[in-house]
Design an enzyme around this catalytic site. Structure first.
Site, PDB file in Angstrom:
ATOM      1  N   ASN A  68       0.760  -1.160  -0.173  1.00  0.00           N
ATOM      2  CA  ASN A  68      -0.013   0.080  -0.045  1.00  0.00           C
ATOM      3  C   ASN A  68       0.884   1.155  -0.047  1.00  0.00           C
ATOM      4  OD1 ASN A  68      -2.125   1.918   0.432  1.00  0.00           O
ATOM      5  ND2 ASN A  68      -2.452   1.261   2.215  1.00  0.00           N
ATOM      6  N   LYS A  70      -0.064   4.193  -0.346  1.00  0.00           N
ATOM      7  CA  LYS A  70      -0.728   5.599   0.379  1.00  0.00           C
ATOM      8  C   LYS A  70      -0.451   6.766  -0.505  1.00  0.00           C
ATOM      9  CE  LYS A  70      -0.379   3.222   4.669  1.00  0.00           C
ATOM     10  NZ  LYS A  70      -0.206   3.156   6.215  1.00  0.00           N
ATOM     11  N   HIS A 152      -9.432   0.442   5.752  1.00  0.00           N
ATOM     12  CA  HIS A 152      -8.176   0.896   6.105  1.00  0.00           C
ATOM     13  C   HIS A 152      -8.440   1.832   7.275  1.00  0.00           C
ATOM     14  CE1 HIS A 152      -3.880   2.112   6.458  1.00  0.00           C
ATOM     15  NE2 HIS A 152      -3.669   1.264   5.864  1.00  0.00           N
ATOM     16  N   GLU A 154      -6.619   4.422   8.107  1.00  0.00           N
ATOM     17  CA  GLU A 154      -6.836   5.850   7.840  1.00  0.00           C
ATOM     18  C   GLU A 154      -7.957   6.210   7.114  1.00  0.00           C
ATOM     19  OE1 GLU A 154      -3.331   5.287   5.566  1.00  0.00           O
ATOM     20  OE2 GLU A 154      -2.105   4.788   7.381  1.00  0.00           O
ATOM     21  N   GLU A 222      -5.007  -5.265  10.902  1.00  0.00           N
ATOM     22  CA  GLU A 222      -4.113  -4.206  11.014  1.00  0.00           C
ATOM     23  C   GLU A 222      -4.359  -3.331  12.262  1.00  0.00           C
ATOM     24  OE1 GLU A 222      -2.176  -2.637   7.059  1.00  0.00           O
ATOM     25  OE2 GLU A 222      -4.260  -1.904   7.248  1.00  0.00           O
ATOM     26  N   GLY A 228       2.600   2.457  10.842  1.00  0.00           N
ATOM     27  CA  GLY A 228       3.342   3.579  10.892  1.00  0.00           C
ATOM     28  C   GLY A 228       4.070   3.842  11.925  1.00  0.00           C
ATOM     29  N   SER A 268       3.447  -1.947  10.191  1.00  0.00           N
ATOM     30  CA  SER A 268       4.958  -1.811  10.423  1.00  0.00           C
ATOM     31  C   SER A 268       5.785  -3.215  10.175  1.00  0.00           C
ATOM     32  CB  SER A 268       5.486  -1.133  11.828  1.00  0.00           C
ATOM     33  OG  SER A 268       5.000  -0.085  12.044  1.00  0.00           O
TER      34      SER A 268
END
Length: 312
Positions: A68, A70, A152, A154, A222, A228, A268
């Site tokens: 991904n 992003k 996701h 985000e 996730e 991140g 991560s």
């Protein structure tokens, strides 16, 4: 449309701070005892040692690794990344997908090896029209996308998409022949409160209530606190959630879906930790963020399937 029971979710509160079950009502206690034989109950904060006693169910799907990208990249940097990926040696028995930013999908599709399929990072809930800034499934298919990442963290926690909206997106993408990487995962405060399983099950149920079939879905677990941040769930922490989600699918959808649906880990993941994570029986691959922007490291993660073969 899948028919899903809601009773199990309300009875099972997930990774609890305490394993004392004597105050539970009889039905809940019985179910909890059943699941406790398969997965360990623990608060398992990101800083704690891994839990003990996890028993896996193990899926049967092909190893799957998605990158991904992003909101990263330029024409030049993506040209370099694609060149690195094209020259990498990748294990053959792995499905490999990359998800560039929308504006570079066409560039990547026209230059990357056919060995690697293209995913979108989002899609709309239906056909195109007066929806400023959105991308339709039909448009994605038109430029060669095979997959879409939905749900996701985000999109959930920054953009504000809720479970039902994400489920509607997934249903439409699947109905139009696009594969769905369906993301789930808990916030740090939810894990510390012992609600990991509750959150993941609720998100799974939103997909199950909406989708016409599970044939073209990959679940990506996730934990939000690991995305991140450099903090990674231990292999044991990841495995216990994966096996719990597989058990949920078995109880709420079907044993066949539980076995065939791939459950991949994200948060991560990098070249240094992927091998140990891949050894876990219910981790069927990875959804990779930052490390997917480095061609050689992403290749290392793809090739961590070797660790799974050795572990088996």
């Amino acid at each position: 449309m899948a028919v899903v029971s809601t009773s199990l979710t309300s009875q099972f509160s997930g990774l609890r701070r305490s394993s004392k079950l004597d105050r539970s009502p009889p039905a809940a206690q019985s179910f909890t005892q059943h699941v406790n034989a398969r997965v360990c109950f623990s608060s398992c904060s990101p800083h704690q040692k891994p839990c003990r006693g996890v028993v896996s169910m193990a899926g049967t799907g092909k190893f799957f690794v998605g990158g991904n990208w992003k909101c990263n990249g330029t024409k030049d940097s993506i040209t370099k990344l694609v060149s690195d990926l094209n020259s990498a040696t990748l294990e053959p028995d792995v499905d490999v997908i990359v998800a560039p930013p929308f504006v570079y999908i066409d560039q990547v599709k026209n230059s990357i090896t056919p060995r690697i399929e293209i995913a979108s990072q989002n899609s709309w809930t239906g056909k195109g029209g007066a929806f400023t800034g959105e991308i339709s499934v039909e448009q994605l298919k038109d430029i060669g996308c095979k997959w879409v990442i939905l749900g996701h963290s985000e999109r959930r926690h920054v953009i504000g998409e809720d479970d039902q909206f994400i489920g509607k997106k997934a249903a439409y993408a699947l109905s139009e022949g696009l594969g769905v990487i369906a993301c789930i995962g808990e916030l740090l405060q939810e894990r510390e409160a012992g609600k990991t399983f509750d959150v993941c099950f609720q998100q799974l149920k939103a997909y199950a209530d909406a989708v016409p079939s599970w044939d073209n879905i990959v679940i990506a677990y996730e934990p939000v606190w690991a995305i991140g941040t450099g903090k990674v769930a231990t292999p044991q922490q990841a495995q216990e959630v994966h096996v719990a989600c597989r058990d949920w699918l078995k109880k709420n959808v079907s044993a066949e879906v539980a076995s065939k649906t791939r459950i991949i880990y994200g948060g991560s993941v990098n070249g240094g930790n992927c091998a140990e994570l891949a050894k876990q029986e219910d981790i069927d691959g990875f959804l990779v963020g930052g490390a997917s922007l480095k061609g050689p490291e992403f290749a290392t993660i793809v090739n961590s399937v070797i660790s799974k073969k050795v572990a088996a």
